[in-house]
Design a protein around this motif. Structure first.
Motif, PDB file in Angstrom:
ATOM      1  N   ILE A 117       0.844  -1.201   0.000  1.00 21.58           N
ATOM      2  CA  ILE A 117       0.000   0.000   0.000  1.00 21.58           C
ATOM      3  C   ILE A 117       0.880   1.253   0.000  1.00 21.58           C
ATOM      4  O   ILE A 117       0.524   2.275  -0.573  1.00 21.58           O
ATOM      5  CB  ILE A 117      -0.957  -0.018   1.211  1.00 21.58           C
ATOM      6  CG1 ILE A 117      -1.964  -1.178   1.039  1.00 21.58           C
ATOM      7  CG2 ILE A 117      -1.690   1.308   1.371  1.00 21.58           C
ATOM      8  CD1 ILE A 117      -2.839  -1.429   2.249  1.00 21.58           C
ATOM      9  N   ILE A 127      -4.491  -3.211   6.853  1.00 25.76           N
ATOM     10  CA  ILE A 127      -4.405  -1.748   6.747  1.00 25.76           C
ATOM     11  C   ILE A 127      -4.315  -1.108   8.126  1.00 25.76           C
ATOM     12  O   ILE A 127      -4.540  -1.745   9.157  1.00 25.76           O
ATOM     13  CB  ILE A 127      -5.621  -1.171   5.979  1.00 25.76           C
ATOM     14  CG1 ILE A 127      -6.918  -1.352   6.793  1.00 25.76           C
ATOM     15  CG2 ILE A 127      -5.747  -1.802   4.590  1.00 25.76           C
ATOM     16  CD1 ILE A 127      -8.091  -0.567   6.245  1.00 25.76           C
ATOM     17  N   LEU A 178      -9.848   2.656   7.912  1.00 20.66           N
ATOM     18  CA  LEU A 178     -10.947   1.770   7.508  1.00 20.66           C
ATOM     19  C   LEU A 178     -12.134   2.539   6.922  1.00 20.66           C
ATOM     20  O   LEU A 178     -12.682   2.150   5.888  1.00 20.66           O
ATOM     21  CB  LEU A 178     -11.407   0.905   8.688  1.00 20.66           C
ATOM     22  CG  LEU A 178     -12.615   0.011   8.397  1.00 20.66           C
ATOM     23  CD1 LEU A 178     -12.310  -0.968   7.271  1.00 20.66           C
ATOM     24  CD2 LEU A 178     -13.064  -0.734   9.638  1.00 20.66           C
ATOM     25  N   ASN A 179     -12.532   3.621   7.567  1.00 20.19           N
ATOM     26  CA  ASN A 179     -13.700   4.353   7.047  1.00 20.19           C
ATOM     27  C   ASN A 179     -13.449   4.865   5.638  1.00 20.19           C
ATOM     28  O   ASN A 179     -14.322   4.789   4.774  1.00 20.19           O
ATOM     29  CB  ASN A 179     -14.051   5.532   7.971  1.00 20.19           C
ATOM     30  CG  ASN A 179     -14.799   5.074   9.213  1.00 20.19           C
ATOM     31  OD1 ASN A 179     -15.071   3.875   9.378  1.00 20.19           O
ATOM     32  ND2 ASN A 179     -15.129   6.013  10.080  1.00 20.19           N
ATOM     33  N   GLU A 233     -13.597   1.904   3.310  1.00 20.01           N
ATOM     34  CA  GLU A 233     -14.983   1.465   3.105  1.00 20.01           C
ATOM     35  C   GLU A 233     -15.698   2.401   2.132  1.00 20.01           C
ATOM     36  O   GLU A 233     -16.416   1.946   1.232  1.00 20.01           O
ATOM     37  CB  GLU A 233     -15.727   1.419   4.443  1.00 20.01           C
ATOM     38  CG  GLU A 233     -17.104   0.774   4.308  1.00 20.01           C
ATOM     39  CD  GLU A 233     -18.024   1.084   5.466  1.00 20.01           C
ATOM     40  OE1 GLU A 233     -17.578   1.688   6.460  1.00 20.01           O
ATOM     41  OE2 GLU A 233     -19.209   0.745   5.353  1.00 20.01           O
ATOM     42  N   THR A 242      -6.039  -3.561  11.013  1.00 24.02           N
ATOM     43  CA  THR A 242      -7.346  -4.059  10.586  1.00 24.02           C
ATOM     44  C   THR A 242      -7.173  -4.883   9.326  1.00 24.02           C
ATOM     45  O   THR A 242      -6.455  -4.485   8.414  1.00 24.02           O
ATOM     46  CB  THR A 242      -8.307  -2.874  10.343  1.00 24.02           C
ATOM     47  OG1 THR A 242      -8.577  -2.254  11.601  1.00 24.02           O
ATOM     48  CG2 THR A 242      -9.608  -3.347   9.722  1.00 24.02           C
ATOM     49  N   ALA A 277      -6.245   3.388   1.203  1.00 23.51           N
ATOM     50  CA  ALA A 277      -5.542   3.018   2.440  1.00 23.51           C
ATOM     51  C   ALA A 277      -4.174   3.675   2.552  1.00 23.51           C
ATOM     52  O   ALA A 277      -3.504   3.553   3.573  1.00 23.51           O
ATOM     53  CB  ALA A 277      -5.386   1.495   2.509  1.00 23.51           C
ATOM     54  N   PHE A 332     -20.350  -6.257   5.821  1.00 23.48           N
ATOM     55  CA  PHE A 332     -21.592  -5.835   5.169  1.00 23.48           C
ATOM     56  C   PHE A 332     -21.716  -6.642   3.888  1.00 23.48           C
ATOM     57  O   PHE A 332     -20.728  -7.074   3.302  1.00 23.48           O
ATOM     58  CB  PHE A 332     -21.658  -4.329   4.927  1.00 23.48           C
ATOM     59  CG  PHE A 332     -20.797  -3.797   3.797  1.00 23.48           C
ATOM     60  CD1 PHE A 332     -21.245  -3.839   2.473  1.00 23.48           C
ATOM     61  CD2 PHE A 332     -19.562  -3.228   4.055  1.00 23.48           C
ATOM     62  CE1 PHE A 332     -20.458  -3.324   1.444  1.00 23.48           C
ATOM     63  CE2 PHE A 332     -18.774  -2.720   3.023  1.00 23.48           C
ATOM     64  CZ  PHE A 332     -19.219  -2.766   1.715  1.00 23.48           C
ATOM     65  N   TYR A 354     -24.499   7.408   2.880  1.00 26.73           N
ATOM     66  CA  TYR A 354     -24.802   6.187   3.621  1.00 26.73           C
ATOM     67  C   TYR A 354     -24.101   6.225   4.972  1.00 26.73           C
ATOM     68  O   TYR A 354     -23.125   6.932   5.178  1.00 26.73           O
ATOM     69  CB  TYR A 354     -24.357   4.942   2.846  1.00 26.73           C
ATOM     70  CG  TYR A 354     -22.897   4.920   2.540  1.00 26.73           C
ATOM     71  CD1 TYR A 354     -21.951   4.556   3.506  1.00 26.73           C
ATOM     72  CD2 TYR A 354     -22.439   5.299   1.281  1.00 26.73           C
ATOM     73  CE1 TYR A 354     -20.614   4.564   3.220  1.00 26.73           C
ATOM     74  CE2 TYR A 354     -21.095   5.319   0.989  1.00 26.73           C
ATOM     75  CZ  TYR A 354     -20.198   4.950   1.958  1.00 26.73           C
ATOM     76  OH  TYR A 354     -18.866   4.965   1.677  1.00 26.73           O
ATOM     77  N   PHE A 410     -21.655  -1.832   9.440  1.00 24.50           N
ATOM     78  CA  PHE A 410     -21.195  -3.203   9.557  1.00 24.50           C
ATOM     79  C   PHE A 410     -22.047  -3.925  10.597  1.00 24.50           C
ATOM     80  O   PHE A 410     -22.461  -3.332  11.583  1.00 24.50           O
ATOM     81  CB  PHE A 410     -19.728  -3.248  10.003  1.00 24.50           C
ATOM     82  CG  PHE A 410     -18.765  -2.843   8.940  1.00 24.50           C
ATOM     83  CD1 PHE A 410     -18.452  -3.721   7.916  1.00 24.50           C
ATOM     84  CD2 PHE A 410     -18.172  -1.596   8.952  1.00 24.50           C
ATOM     85  CE1 PHE A 410     -17.546  -3.358   6.930  1.00 24.50           C
ATOM     86  CE2 PHE A 410     -17.267  -1.225   7.969  1.00 24.50           C
ATOM     87  CZ  PHE A 410     -16.961  -2.109   6.954  1.00 24.50           C
TER      88      PHE A 410
END
Lengths: 112, 112, 112
Positions: A102, B8, B13-14, B17, B59, B81, C36, C51, C55
């Protein structure tokens, strides 16, 4: 490239980590899980109808490595995680199709 | 079919996502793990004998996708990420032999 | 050898465990995750911009088995984990390259 997954006794993690750092392992991931294995089947089949739920805490380790390093890491891991009692766990190896860093986008063995 | 596994930074994470939903990803799984990587080896080998246990929270994301969608998802994940600092993590891809939907028993790409 | 990974409803774990013990499964690992899936996309695309992070807790099961036992285990798992509602989850199968018992060093199917 290979992925090594080991399911070990939780109390052996520090010893395993030491052994893997000693061979200069570049990285690993650890997670707390629970499981049951053959050690729970000793009284089977007397408990077919009314066994209790008896998962025990275990620790899972994940390592991605070059194919060339795989056997060395598996053996170091196995020796370090070994107590000689049931429940010592298992090590499995899988093929990795692609690896990407990454940080810099490098692929393959340059990514790890 | 492919399985994508990414390790990651938890605080990314958010963002990851969001990026994956933006490309209409159908589903993913997330778990809290801990790990060490090269970022912890910076002062190595001065600590060969007495390093401390220094796992950091990370995560892990797991995604199963069609082979056709894999590169797009990996790239979206990597960009989202990425912070540019050590510890950003890695993405790995594996082959999936079989997929089954528990809901309707459909297999292969119809299952996902 | 094969690895089976199932993502199931957490409240179905006891029923799944019962079903797998009933066919004499030798061992499994369980971990708590979140995920999800399509069940969260029902109102999509009205929520593309705003949104919420949603999760839901899920449970992941990992089983390593011989190739000969794989279909039987997958089917027992699928039937036991099935509720008929969205979110029931998925089952995936992977190839295992190598298996080693930490207890006795045995490899392949002798390791499991």
């Amino acid at each position: 490239m290979k992925k090594i997954e080991a399911y070990i006794q939780t109390f052996m993690l520090n010893k395993v980590e030491d052994a893997l750092r000693a061979i200069h392992l570049h990285g690993m991931s650890v997670m707390d899980i629970r499981g049951f294995g053959r050690e729970k089947d000793e009284s089977y089949p007397h408990h077919t109808a009314d066994y209790t739920v008896n998962f025990t805490p275990k620790t899972k380790i994940e390592i991605i490595c070059s194919a060339a390093d795989c056997d060395k890491i598996v053996e170091a891991l196995r020796k370090a995680a070994h107590t000689g009692r049931k429940g010592d766990g298992k090590i499995f190896v899988y093929e990795v199709s692609k690896a990407v860093s990454i940080l810099n986008g490098k692929q393959g063995e340059e990514a790890i």
